[in-house]
Design an enzyme around this catalytic site. Structure first.
Site, mmCIF file in Angstrom:
data_model
loop_
_atom_site.group_PDB
_atom_site.id
_atom_site.type_symbol
_atom_site.label_atom_id
_atom_site.label_comp_id
_atom_site.label_asym_id
_atom_site.label_seq_id
_atom_site.Cartn_x
_atom_site.Cartn_y
_atom_site.Cartn_z
ATOM 1 C CB SER A 98 -0.893 -0.008 1.238
ATOM 2 O OG SER A 98 -1.610 -1.213 1.318
ATOM 3 C CE LYS A 173 -4.934 -1.547 1.409
ATOM 4 N NZ LYS A 173 -5.865 -2.535 1.953
ATOM 5 C CE LYS A 242 1.249 1.989 4.814
ATOM 6 N NZ LYS A 242 1.280 0.916 3.856
HETATM 7 P P1 NAD Z 1 4.821 -6.693 7.606
HETATM 8 O O1 NAD Z 1 5.495 -5.627 8.394
HETATM 9 O O2 NAD Z 1 4.273 -7.890 8.298
HETATM 10 O O3 NAD Z 1 5.824 -7.218 6.460
HETATM 11 C C1 NAD Z 1 6.692 -6.396 5.754
HETATM 12 C C2 NAD Z 1 7.927 -7.236 5.414
HETATM 13 O O4 NAD Z 1 8.809 -6.433 4.613
HETATM 14 C C3 NAD Z 1 8.734 -7.673 6.642
HETATM 15 O O5 NAD Z 1 9.008 -9.057 6.580
HETATM 16 C C4 NAD Z 1 10.008 -6.838 6.548
HETATM 17 O O6 NAD Z 1 11.148 -7.476 7.105
HETATM 18 C C5 NAD Z 1 10.138 -6.674 5.044
HETATM 19 N N1 NAD Z 1 10.979 -5.543 4.660
HETATM 20 C C6 NAD Z 1 10.971 -4.286 5.168
HETATM 21 N N2 NAD Z 1 11.905 -3.533 4.547
HETATM 22 C C7 NAD Z 1 12.489 -4.336 3.620
HETATM 23 C C8 NAD Z 1 13.525 -4.145 2.659
HETATM 24 N N3 NAD Z 1 14.141 -2.962 2.525
HETATM 25 N N4 NAD Z 1 13.898 -5.190 1.882
HETATM 26 C C9 NAD Z 1 13.292 -6.394 1.998
HETATM 27 N N5 NAD Z 1 12.316 -6.642 2.896
HETATM 28 C C10 NAD Z 1 11.919 -5.616 3.694
HETATM 29 O O7 NAD Z 1 3.683 -5.960 6.768
HETATM 30 P P2 NAD Z 1 2.358 -6.617 6.119
HETATM 31 O O8 NAD Z 1 1.274 -6.575 7.124
HETATM 32 O O9 NAD Z 1 2.729 -7.886 5.446
HETATM 33 O O10 NAD Z 1 2.028 -5.492 5.025
HETATM 34 C C11 NAD Z 1 2.764 -5.382 3.813
HETATM 35 C C12 NAD Z 1 2.056 -4.337 2.947
HETATM 36 O O11 NAD Z 1 0.722 -4.759 2.686
HETATM 37 C C13 NAD Z 1 1.947 -2.949 3.612
HETATM 38 O O12 NAD Z 1 2.088 -1.966 2.615
HETATM 39 C C14 NAD Z 1 0.540 -2.953 4.181
HETATM 40 O O13 NAD Z 1 0.022 -1.650 4.333
HETATM 41 C C15 NAD Z 1 -0.191 -3.777 3.146
HETATM 42 N N6 NAD Z 1 -1.396 -4.502 3.614
HETATM 43 C C16 NAD Z 1 -1.393 -5.177 4.794
HETATM 44 C C17 NAD Z 1 -2.539 -5.884 5.182
HETATM 45 C C18 NAD Z 1 -2.595 -6.658 6.481
HETATM 46 O O14 NAD Z 1 -3.714 -7.073 6.864
HETATM 47 N N7 NAD Z 1 -1.502 -6.915 7.164
HETATM 48 C C19 NAD Z 1 -3.660 -5.892 4.358
HETATM 49 C C20 NAD Z 1 -3.622 -5.215 3.129
HETATM 50 C C21 NAD Z 1 -2.474 -4.519 2.767
#
Ligand code: NAD
Length: 295
Positions: A98, A173, A242
């Site tokens: 997102s 989104k 965010k």
């Molecule tokens: P999360 O924090 O669980 O996962 C993010 C991952 O990215 C982590 O494993 C982290 O180590 C990795 N990461 C961070 N910086 C990095 C880099 N420079 N290089 C490689 N890896 C890196 O987050 P999430 O909940 O999985 O969400 C991911 C995205 O999806 C976000 O943008 C969030 O807004 C969106 N989203 C989340 C949900 C939800 O329910 N969790 C639903 C829809 C959308």
């Protein structure tokens, strides 16, 4: 089709696992080495470094916390070539994070100079629907490019909506999450008033879900994560805050006045300060004023 998948967090890990189950050759990367090891042990996939992943795949998927991290991953100088430089001409990057829509357009312009297409394809449905492969994808970019990605989306999502040009998915989104978060907080507020009046929480949800106050939070969050006291939806308060800031920024950039959103984003920012960014987003319930919910 060789697929690179970057970001094996709450959403990314089950999504990448679906692609492996679907027969794709998947290369995975995460800045957190332990997350990569866990994923590899549970699902396979080949672990790849940031420097090599771009050159090894036809499609590179990013599922990272925000658009700035996406931009840095693709473009920031580091050890070895940047993924943007390593990507083969004709390959496709899909940002499923997102991210902020105008930043996405900037990254798209840089990639286009390298003959690499960018599609923004953020998702809705949370961890539960990431696990079942039934997410809702909202995609921005060229129709023909999005069409080529259907075999990938088919493993991850129940619906794919082509919203418009690059950045449109990310705009939708952020706006979706604004509407969703407003429904969640309104439901938490109504619940607290009703409980204080002496109505049982379960009855409150039953009535809302049979009536016009029903929304995604009353159906899938209040009973499961708020009334149960687990607050364990898998989507953090920091990520929701965010998204709401992205929606408000977009409104400012479009010069549309949103008095509710101005106030609303302040409540979530305050919650993040008090509860921490790692708190679950359903913990916004804790910001609803006393008396506290009966134990
Ligand atoms: P999360 O924090 O669980 O996962 C993010 C991952 O990215 C982590 O494993 C982290 O180590 C990795 N990461 C961070 N910086 C990095 C880099 N420079 N290089 C490689 N890896 C890196 O987050 P999430 O909940 O999985 O969400 C991911 C995205 O999806 C976000 O943008 C969030 O807004 C969106 N989203 C989340 C949900 C939800 O329910 N969790 C639903 C829809 C959308």
């Amino acid at each position: 089709m060789v697929v690179g998948f970057v970001g094996l967090g709450n959403m990314g890990a089950p999504m990448a696992a679906h692609l492996i189950e679907g027969g794709f050759t998947v290369l995975v990367n995460d800045v957190d080495a332990a997350a990569m090891e866990r994923f590899h042990a549970a699902h396979g996939g080949r672990v790849a470094t940031r420097a090599e992943i771009g050159g090894l795949c036809d499609v590179l998927i990013l599922m990272l916390p925000d658009g700035k991290i996406v931009r840095d991953f693709l473009l920031a100088e580091g050890a070895g070539p940047t993924p943007a430089d390593a990507l083969k001409p004709g390959s496709i990057v899909i940002d499923m994070s997102s991210s902020a829509p105008l930043g996405t357009r900037d990254v798209g312009a840089v990639l286009a100079e390298r003959h690499v297409a960018l599609v923004d394809a953020p998702v809705s449905g949370g961890v539960a629907r990431a696990r079942t492969g039934t997410l809702a994808v909202m995609a921005g970019g060229e129709a023909a490019t999005i069409e080529r990605l259907q075999p990938i989306f088919a493993r991850l999502a129940k619906t794919v909506t082509h919203v418009g040009p690059l950045g449109s998915g990310h705009a939708m989104k952020a706006l979706n999450n604004y509407v969703s978060a407003a429904g969640l907080l309104a439901a938490c507020e109504a619940l607290r008033v009703a409980e204080t009046f002496g109505i049982e929480g379960e009855r409150v949800i039953e009535v809302l879900n049979a009536s016009t106050g029903r929304n995604n939070s009353t159906e899938h969050k209040i009973g499961q994560f708020v009334l149960s006291g687990t607050y364990a939806s898998g989507f953090t308060l920091g990520l929701m805050r965010k998204d709401l800031a992205t929606a408000l920024d977009l409104a400012h950039q479009m010069k549309v006045d949103l008095p509710l959103a101005e106030h609303f984003v302040g409540i979530w920012a305050d919650a993040e300060r008090k509860l921490g960014r790692a708190a679950d987003h359903t913990e916004i319930d804790r910001m609803v004023s006393a008396p506290p919910r009966p134990a």
